[in-house]
Motif scaffolding. Structure first.
Motif, short mmCIF file in Angstrom:
data_model
loop_
_atom_site.label_atom_id
_atom_site.label_comp_id
_atom_site.label_asym_id
_atom_site.label_seq_id
_atom_site.Cartn_x
_atom_site.Cartn_y
_atom_site.Cartn_z
N LEU A 144 0.93 -1.31 -0.14
CA LEU A 144 0.28 -0.62 0.02
C LEU A 144 0.66 1.49 -0.08
O LEU A 144 0.25 2.03 -0.56
CB LEU A 144 -1.57 -0.78 1.36
CG LEU A 144 -1.93 -1.30 1.24
CD1 LEU A 144 -2.53 -0.72 2.46
CD2 LEU A 144 -2.98 -1.12 0.47
N ILE A 145 2.09 1.50 0.61
CA ILE A 145 2.40 2.64 0.91
C ILE A 145 3.06 2.69 -0.77
O ILE A 145 3.59 4.27 -1.07
CB ILE A 145 4.04 1.93 1.56
CG1 ILE A 145 4.93 3.29 1.75
CG2 ILE A 145 5.06 1.35 0.36
CD1 ILE A 145 3.50 4.83 2.77
N SER A 146 2.99 2.25 -1.68
CA SER A 146 3.30 2.31 -3.19
C SER A 146 2.67 3.64 -3.55
O SER A 146 2.56 4.58 -3.93
CB SER A 146 3.56 1.17 -3.73
OG SER A 146 4.10 0.83 -3.65
N ILE A 147 1.29 3.77 -3.17
CA ILE A 147 0.46 4.75 -3.33
C ILE A 147 0.17 5.68 -3.35
O ILE A 147 0.27 7.22 -4.26
CB ILE A 147 -1.40 3.69 -3.27
CG1 ILE A 147 -1.72 2.76 -4.04
CG2 ILE A 147 -2.59 5.06 -3.47
CD1 ILE A 147 -3.11 1.77 -3.26
N PRO A 148 0.76 6.06 -2.20
CA PRO A 148 0.56 7.32 -1.26
C PRO A 148 2.22 8.04 -1.89
O PRO A 148 1.97 9.18 -1.95
CB PRO A 148 1.01 7.30 -0.03
CG PRO A 148 0.88 6.13 0.73
CD PRO A 148 0.30 5.25 -0.99
N ALA A 149 3.69 6.92 -2.29
CA ALA A 149 4.25 7.81 -3.01
C ALA A 149 3.81 8.29 -3.74
O ALA A 149 4.78 9.40 -4.80
CB ALA A 149 5.44 6.52 -2.95
N GLY A 150 2.99 7.37 -4.62
CA GLY A 150 2.95 7.94 -6.14
C GLY A 150 1.78 9.16 -6.35
O GLY A 150 2.21 10.47 -6.74
N VAL A 151 0.81 9.54 -5.15
CA VAL A 151 0.32 10.32 -5.06
C VAL A 151 1.25 11.70 -5.02
O VAL A 151 0.51 12.91 -5.59
CB VAL A 151 -1.26 10.45 -3.74
CG1 VAL A 151 -1.61 11.71 -3.60
CG2 VAL A 151 -1.91 9.30 -4.53
#
Length: 211
Positions: free
Chosen positions: A130-137
């Motif tokens: 899941l940590i990849s999503i906020p990194a993308g945001v």
């Protein structure tokens, strides 16, 4: 290699590795990143066990599973980047008990600790995907994200592949012990959500009372 008498996710992973070899292990881990219910705690030790039987090289198992981790993480990073901050803020404004200030606080925290979170998050069940999503945001520089993801995944994958390689037929011991850790992490997440809801409801009641 004769397949151990397993079914479910483990049986699927074994069939994939027997069919495709080390790239099959990488594909399984890439899918695990996209669908967290697929546990790396099962797939990685199985890759090590498969390597111990000579079906693939140990180095190949680590290399391909790490490549799969990075590909899966980049896919989720892309989801976050496409979602973007404006959509996240819009969604947050429509959710009960969540405010735009919550997003702003999260952004400020991620700006300070984002790199450490991406690196160490790769070694925490549930968060590792899941940590990849906020990194993308937040549009973390993709080269930095890829480097941190690669390093964190390499450590995690090597440990579990080696465990499966050394344990051999008892590879499932890794799943048993890590299952306890995963449940503990899930319990902490649920507790945090409950605390957030209780505190936010309490604050709203106090606000209405003062009004």
């Amino acid at each position: 290699m004769s397949s151990p008498n397993v079914d479910g996710i483990a049986g699927w992973a074994i069939n994939l590795m027997e069919t495709l070899g080390a790239p099959g292990a990488g594909l399984a881990i890439a899918l695990e990143n996209l669908f967290p219910p697929l546990p790396s705690e099962v797939i990685l030790p199985l890759a090590g066990f498969t390597a111990s039987k000579g079906n693939m090289g140990l180095f190949d198992a680590v290399l391909w599973t790490t490549l799969g981790s990075v590909i899966g993480a980049l896919a989720l990073y892309g989801v976050g980047a496409l979602l973007g901050r404006e959509r996240v803020v819009f969604i947050a404004s429509k959710l009960p008990l969540v405010s735009v200030s919550d997003i702003e606080k999260t952004e400020a925290w991620f700006a300070r600790h984002g790199r450490k979170t991406v690196f160490f998050g790769r070694m925490i069940p549930i968060f590792r995907s899941l940590i990849s999503i906020p990194a993308g945001v937040e549009r973390m520089p993709i080269m930095i994200f890829t480097l941190l993801t690669t390093l964190g995944s390499l450590i995690w994958n090597t440990a579990f592949v080696m465990a499966g390689f050394l344990l051999g037929e008892q590879w499932d011991l890794v799943e048993q012990y890590m299952g306890v850790v995963s449940k503990a992490v899930l319990g902490v997440v649920i507790l945090a959500v409950v605390v957030f809801i209780v505190v936010r409801l309490s604050d709203r009641r106090k606000g209405k009372h003062h009004a």
